[in-house]
Design an enzyme around this catalytic site. Structure first.
Site, PDB file in Angstrom:
ATOM      1  N   SER A 140       0.858  -1.182   0.000  1.00 28.77           N
ATOM      2  CA  SER A 140       0.000   0.000   0.000  1.00 28.77           C
ATOM      3  C   SER A 140       0.893   1.230   0.000  1.00 28.77           C
ATOM      4  O   SER A 140       2.056   1.166   0.425  1.00 28.77           O
ATOM      5  CB  SER A 140      -0.881   0.008   1.255  1.00 28.77           C
TER       6      SER A 140
ATOM      7  N   TYR B 170      -2.740  -0.609  10.177  1.00 27.84           N
ATOM      8  CA  TYR B 170      -2.697  -0.956   8.755  1.00 27.84           C
ATOM      9  C   TYR B 170      -1.343  -0.582   8.154  1.00 27.84           C
ATOM     10  O   TYR B 170      -0.720  -1.374   7.435  1.00 27.84           O
ATOM     11  CB  TYR B 170      -3.827  -0.244   8.022  1.00 27.84           C
TER      12      TYR B 170
END
Length: 259
Positions: free
Chosen positions: A143, A156
């Site tokens: 990501s 995350y």
């Protein structure tokens, strides 16, 4: 033969029945790969396999919790009995919204177990198969949060940072085994998760929030799952045979053009 052809290849795709994973499964099947979907949701997994077969492709579904080490190993051993494992796409993942103060231990454990341990489990079970057959390709879904600060994404970001560095480590360790390992780092992509998040947190303001989130990308819109799938296709093809140990942001300009 056309470029980016995966004819005769066998691909394991975790989380391969929704969002980006579903797009990768269908794109790879269209290019001739035999698809092995590892997916937690039985309903989604079976539906995606049905759609691939209806489109002329080949696919199997295995219900799997990627955080379960033994379950992952058993499934990959079963796949390897009758198939080479040419490609592994580590796409399965979970999200969490919150800074360190409102990230409980249970939240951290959940994110770690799926996003980090799940990737480890799949690589651990697959690398010996790839070594024995003379090589393969691994793509980890990271990501933009792996490399830039994103507000309220503590757990995350931690997990995706680990995915990024695992990618570098695996690429380095298995150069001599002809195993290429890269990662893809998307910005915000329009998936069912995004729609569900907006509906849950902004009831009655769905359109307004969708537009606002889209505009956080410098290019003015969210990515499409198919766009991520096309990048993954290239990286798994013979045309990308010189590429390993690299992170590929696909972010509408977010990292370089935001601010």
């Amino acid at each position: 033969m056309s470029k980016f052809n995966l004819q005769g290849k066998s691909a394991i795709i975790t989380g391969g029945a929704s969002g980006i994973g579903e797009a990768i499964s269908k794109t790879f099947a269209q290019q001739g790969a035999y698809i092995h979907i590892l997916e937690f949701s039985k309903e989604s997994g079976e539906q995606t396999v049905k759609e691939i077969k209806n489109d002329g492709g080949e696919a199997n579904f295995y219900q799997c919790d990627v955080s379960n080490h033994l379950q992952v190993k058993n499934i990959i051993d079963e796949i390897a009995k009758n198939n080479k494992i040419d490609i592994l796409i580590n796409n399965a993942g979970v999200a969490h919204v919150g800074n360190v103060e409102n990230t409980f231990e249970s939240d951290l454990d959940r994110v770690y177990n799926v996003n980090v341990k799940g990737v480890y489990n799949c690589i651990y079970a697959t690398v010996p198969k790839m070594k024995a057959q003379g090589g393969g390709v691994i793509i980890n879904m990271a990501s933009i949060a792996s490399s830039v600060g994103i507000s309220d994404r503590f757990a995350y970001s931690m997990s995706k940072g680990a995915v990024l560095t695992m990618t570098y480590s695996v690429a380095k360790d298995y150069l001599d085994s002809n195993i290429r390992c890269n990662c893809i780092s998307p910005a915000r992509v329009h998936t069912p998760f995004v729609d569900g998040f907006i509906k849950k947190n902004y009831p009655g303001k769905e359109d307004e929030m969708f537009d606002a989130l889209s505009k956080t990308q410098p290019i003015g819109r969210m990515g499409k799952p198919e766009e991520i799938a096309n990048l993954a296709l290239y990286l798994c093809s013979n045309e990308a045979s010189f590429i390993t140990g690299t992170d590929f942001p696909i972010d509408g300009g977010f990292i370089k053009l935001n601010g």
